[in-house]
Motif scaffolding. Structure first.
Motif, mmCIF file in Angstrom:
data_model
loop_
_atom_site.group_PDB
_atom_site.id
_atom_site.type_symbol
_atom_site.label_atom_id
_atom_site.label_comp_id
_atom_site.label_asym_id
_atom_site.label_seq_id
_atom_site.Cartn_x
_atom_site.Cartn_y
_atom_site.Cartn_z
ATOM 1 N N LEU A 1 0.743 -6.425 -0.632
ATOM 2 C CA LEU A 1 -0.534 -5.396 -2.027
ATOM 3 C C LEU A 1 -0.356 -3.935 -2.228
ATOM 4 O O LEU A 1 -0.665 -2.545 -2.714
ATOM 5 C CB LEU A 1 -2.159 -5.320 -1.547
ATOM 6 C CG LEU A 1 -2.290 -7.029 -0.634
ATOM 7 C CD1 LEU A 1 -3.472 -7.203 -0.090
ATOM 8 C CD2 LEU A 1 -2.695 -7.663 -2.309
ATOM 9 N N SER A 2 0.907 -3.678 -0.839
ATOM 10 C CA SER A 2 0.994 -2.213 -0.924
ATOM 11 C C SER A 2 -0.548 -1.042 -0.323
ATOM 12 O O SER A 2 -0.254 -0.485 -1.388
ATOM 13 C CB SER A 2 2.039 -1.143 -2.117
ATOM 14 O OG SER A 2 2.389 -0.055 -1.548
ATOM 15 N N LYS A 3 -0.603 -1.644 0.754
ATOM 16 C CA LYS A 3 -1.759 -1.326 1.218
ATOM 17 C C LYS A 3 -2.222 -1.280 2.470
ATOM 18 O O LYS A 3 -1.261 -2.128 3.636
ATOM 19 C CB LYS A 3 -2.611 -1.642 0.527
ATOM 20 C CG LYS A 3 -3.625 -3.075 0.939
ATOM 21 C CD LYS A 3 -4.497 -2.870 -0.141
ATOM 22 C CE LYS A 3 -6.008 -2.901 -0.114
ATOM 23 N NZ LYS A 3 -6.738 -3.416 -0.791
ATOM 24 N N PRO A 4 -2.758 -0.419 3.692
ATOM 25 C CA PRO A 4 -2.535 -0.632 4.625
ATOM 26 C C PRO A 4 -3.405 -1.980 5.806
ATOM 27 O O PRO A 4 -4.756 -1.797 4.935
ATOM 28 C CB PRO A 4 -3.604 0.934 4.710
ATOM 29 C CG PRO A 4 -3.818 1.139 4.018
ATOM 30 C CD PRO A 4 -3.790 0.483 2.661
ATOM 31 N N VAL A 5 -2.847 -2.471 6.090
ATOM 32 C CA VAL A 5 -3.441 -3.615 6.581
ATOM 33 C C VAL A 5 -4.507 -3.410 8.388
ATOM 34 O O VAL A 5 -3.355 -2.299 9.045
ATOM 35 C CB VAL A 5 -2.837 -4.686 7.120
ATOM 36 C CG1 VAL A 5 -2.386 -4.940 5.327
ATOM 37 C CG2 VAL A 5 -1.447 -4.872 7.607
ATOM 38 N N CYS A 6 -5.109 -3.608 9.150
ATOM 39 C CA CYS A 6 -5.301 -3.562 10.193
ATOM 40 C C CYS A 6 -5.714 -5.240 11.461
ATOM 41 O O CYS A 6 -5.930 -5.456 10.567
ATOM 42 C CB CYS A 6 -7.009 -3.426 10.390
ATOM 43 S SG CYS A 6 -7.542 -3.274 11.247
ATOM 44 N N ILE A 7 -5.128 -4.492 12.896
ATOM 45 C CA ILE A 7 -5.109 -5.470 13.655
ATOM 46 C C ILE A 7 -6.056 -5.221 14.562
ATOM 47 O O ILE A 7 -5.809 -3.701 15.401
ATOM 48 C CB ILE A 7 -3.274 -5.578 13.971
ATOM 49 C CG1 ILE A 7 -2.614 -6.320 12.577
ATOM 50 C CG2 ILE A 7 -3.814 -6.684 14.759
ATOM 51 C CD1 ILE A 7 -2.848 -7.434 11.994
ATOM 52 N N LEU A 8 -7.129 -5.840 14.550
ATOM 53 C CA LEU A 8 -7.663 -5.416 15.441
ATOM 54 C C LEU A 8 -7.796 -6.353 16.941
ATOM 55 O O LEU A 8 -7.082 -7.793 16.935
ATOM 56 C CB LEU A 8 -9.452 -6.191 15.268
ATOM 57 C CG LEU A 8 -9.625 -5.560 14.126
ATOM 58 C CD1 LEU A 8 -11.061 -5.846 13.470
ATOM 59 C CD2 LEU A 8 -10.231 -4.193 14.297
ATOM 60 N N LYS A 49 -1.104 3.980 -2.686
ATOM 61 C CA LYS A 49 -0.634 2.403 -1.810
ATOM 62 C C LYS A 49 0.293 2.669 -0.989
ATOM 63 O O LYS A 49 1.292 2.707 -1.876
ATOM 64 C CB LYS A 49 -0.470 1.754 -3.503
ATOM 65 C CG LYS A 49 -1.495 0.909 -4.078
ATOM 66 C CD LYS A 49 -1.317 0.464 -5.545
ATOM 67 C CE LYS A 49 -2.482 -0.040 -6.218
ATOM 68 N NZ LYS A 49 -2.536 -1.266 -5.092
ATOM 69 N N ILE A 50 -0.369 3.066 0.157
ATOM 70 C CA ILE A 50 -0.056 3.239 0.425
ATOM 71 C C ILE A 50 0.630 2.101 2.518
ATOM 72 O O ILE A 50 -0.586 1.708 2.859
ATOM 73 C CB ILE A 50 0.703 4.771 2.010
ATOM 74 C CG1 ILE A 50 0.598 5.827 0.440
ATOM 75 C CG2 ILE A 50 1.794 4.988 3.050
ATOM 76 C CD1 ILE A 50 1.479 6.037 0.326
ATOM 77 N N PRO A 51 1.352 1.043 2.415
ATOM 78 C CA PRO A 51 1.808 0.006 3.460
ATOM 79 C C PRO A 51 1.691 0.690 4.611
ATOM 80 O O PRO A 51 2.451 1.468 5.203
ATOM 81 C CB PRO A 51 2.982 -0.719 2.902
ATOM 82 C CG PRO A 51 4.025 0.140 2.003
ATOM 83 C CD PRO A 51 3.370 1.129 1.836
ATOM 84 N N LEU A 52 0.648 0.141 5.632
ATOM 85 C CA LEU A 52 0.800 0.621 6.870
ATOM 86 C C LEU A 52 0.267 -0.466 7.750
ATOM 87 O O LEU A 52 -0.290 -0.747 7.272
ATOM 88 C CB LEU A 52 0.364 1.742 7.381
ATOM 89 C CG LEU A 52 0.070 3.451 6.486
ATOM 90 C CD1 LEU A 52 -1.131 4.536 6.661
ATOM 91 C CD2 LEU A 52 1.405 3.450 6.871
#
Lengths: 167, 187
Positions: free
Chosen positions: A152-159, A91-94
């Motif tokens: 969510l303490s997780k990676p999120v992505c921006i397209l 659970k690594i936020p990025l």
């Protein structure tokens, strides 16, 4: 077409406590990377591979820092294990900016076509929340993405499509 | 000397303040059971301990960061060493425990036996790389470990070891617990 101003974009990231960035370039981020490398508020570390960048960003987070990442969508194929057995597991936020190659502007570049087709399914399969940003809505979208990342303490992505951050 | 014995020896050298990243499989189990402190025991992400150690070293410039990795893991993420060489983080120490095997998966060969680690790592731009072949000279191994941890600057130690004969128990914590325990060291 009006592009997002790189200075505005970096100020937004600085205001949101980002001081560190790593990744692998894409021409869609050319202007942003040029501005980033000159900006004293940030350290940008070029990685040799996208999964290495995920590793560096994870270590930086574990040491108390915040990282945004930059990569081409081809890199989504390289980060599969790093995402599933490291960042989702621990659970690594990025915040990951990914160029959306393989759409209409890339019609003469078949090397991007299949990854373009599967970009969203791959992100769904990795269980990464994602958004597509436009010149008109990017701040609202990033506010939302950062909120989800923290919650969510997780990676999120921006397209990022062609012409949004660089010609 | 076996890999687990090398890791055991570290317990007399470390002061407890070091931040350790250990590679998935047997190495993480050994670090969990044989060394003190709440460390980053990787469960998966084969090939990434060096890059995680680099990020950690950059975020915590006043702490010593120690990466302990097997040879198969190190070789999978080899290009991360070129980034480490480029950055030259002075608080990062890397120990490669080289048994020339993918030991956790049943002892299949890696390609490690053909590599001249000193030439390779120095060629990347890390002058302080040391390499030591398998031996039972315990005093010499202890000195090498001590120098690697305590000497200022980016240090890399490559140690050829014998295959471990004892497999330690799995790490009992879920990875989120591993992370929380580690990060609570800063609060």
């Amino acid at each position: 077409m009006i592009m997002i101003d790189s200075a505005d974009f970096l100020s937004y990231l600085s205001d949101n406590d980002f001081t560190f960035s790593t990744g692998v370039p894409c021409s869609y981020f050319r202007n942003l990377l040029l501005a980033l490398e000159k900006d004293d508020r940030f350290t940008y570390l070029p990685a040799t591979r996208e999964d290495e960048a995920i590793g560096i960003a994870t270590g930086y987070f574990l040491g108390g820092g915040r990282t945004f990442l930059i990569m081409q969508n081809s890199g989504l194929a390289n980060i599969g294990d790093a995402i599933t057995s490291l960042t989702q597991l621990y659970k690594i936020p990025l915040l990951i900016f990914v160029s959306y190659r393989g759409l209409e502007p890339d019609k003469d570049f078949p090397e991007h076509s299949i990854m373009g087709d599967v970009t969203k399914p791959v992100l769904d399969a990795y269980q990464i929340p994602y958004w597509v940003i436009k010149e008109t809505n990017w701040k609202v979208v990033l506010d939302n993405a950062l909120e989800v990342m923290e919650e969510l303490s997780k990676p999120v992505c921006i397209l990022v499509k062609k012409g949004v951050l660089s010609e | 000397m076996k890999g687990a014995e090398v890791i055991s020896k570290l317990s007399t050298i470390l002061n407890g303040e070091e931040l350790i990243v250990s590679s998935n499989g047997n190495v993480s189990r050994q670090v969990y059971h044989l060394l003190q402190g709440d460390q980053i025991y990787l469960r998966g992400s084969m090939g990434l301990p060096v890059s995680i150690g680099l990020g950690l070293a950059l975020a915590q410039p006043n702490r010593t960061v120690l990466v302990i990795t097997g040879d198969g893991n190190f070789l999978m993420g080899l290009s991360a060493m070129t980034t480490v060489a480029h950055v030259q983080p002075t608080n990062l120490k890397i120990i490669i425990i080289d048994n020339e095997l993918y030991a956790t998966t049943g002892g299949q060969d890696t390609v490690s036996s053909t590599i001249d680690y000193i030439t390779m790592i120095q060629g990347m731009g890390i002058d302080t790389a040391r390499s030591f072949n398998m031996s039972d000279d315990e005093i010499l191994i202890s000195e090498m470990l001590k120098d690697t941890i305590l000497e200022p600057g980016l240090n890399v130690l490559h140690l050829k070891v014998e295959e471990d004969t004892i497999v330690l128990d799995n790490i009992p914590h879920h990875p989120t617990k591993i992370k929380d325990n580690f990060m609570s060291r800063f609060s």
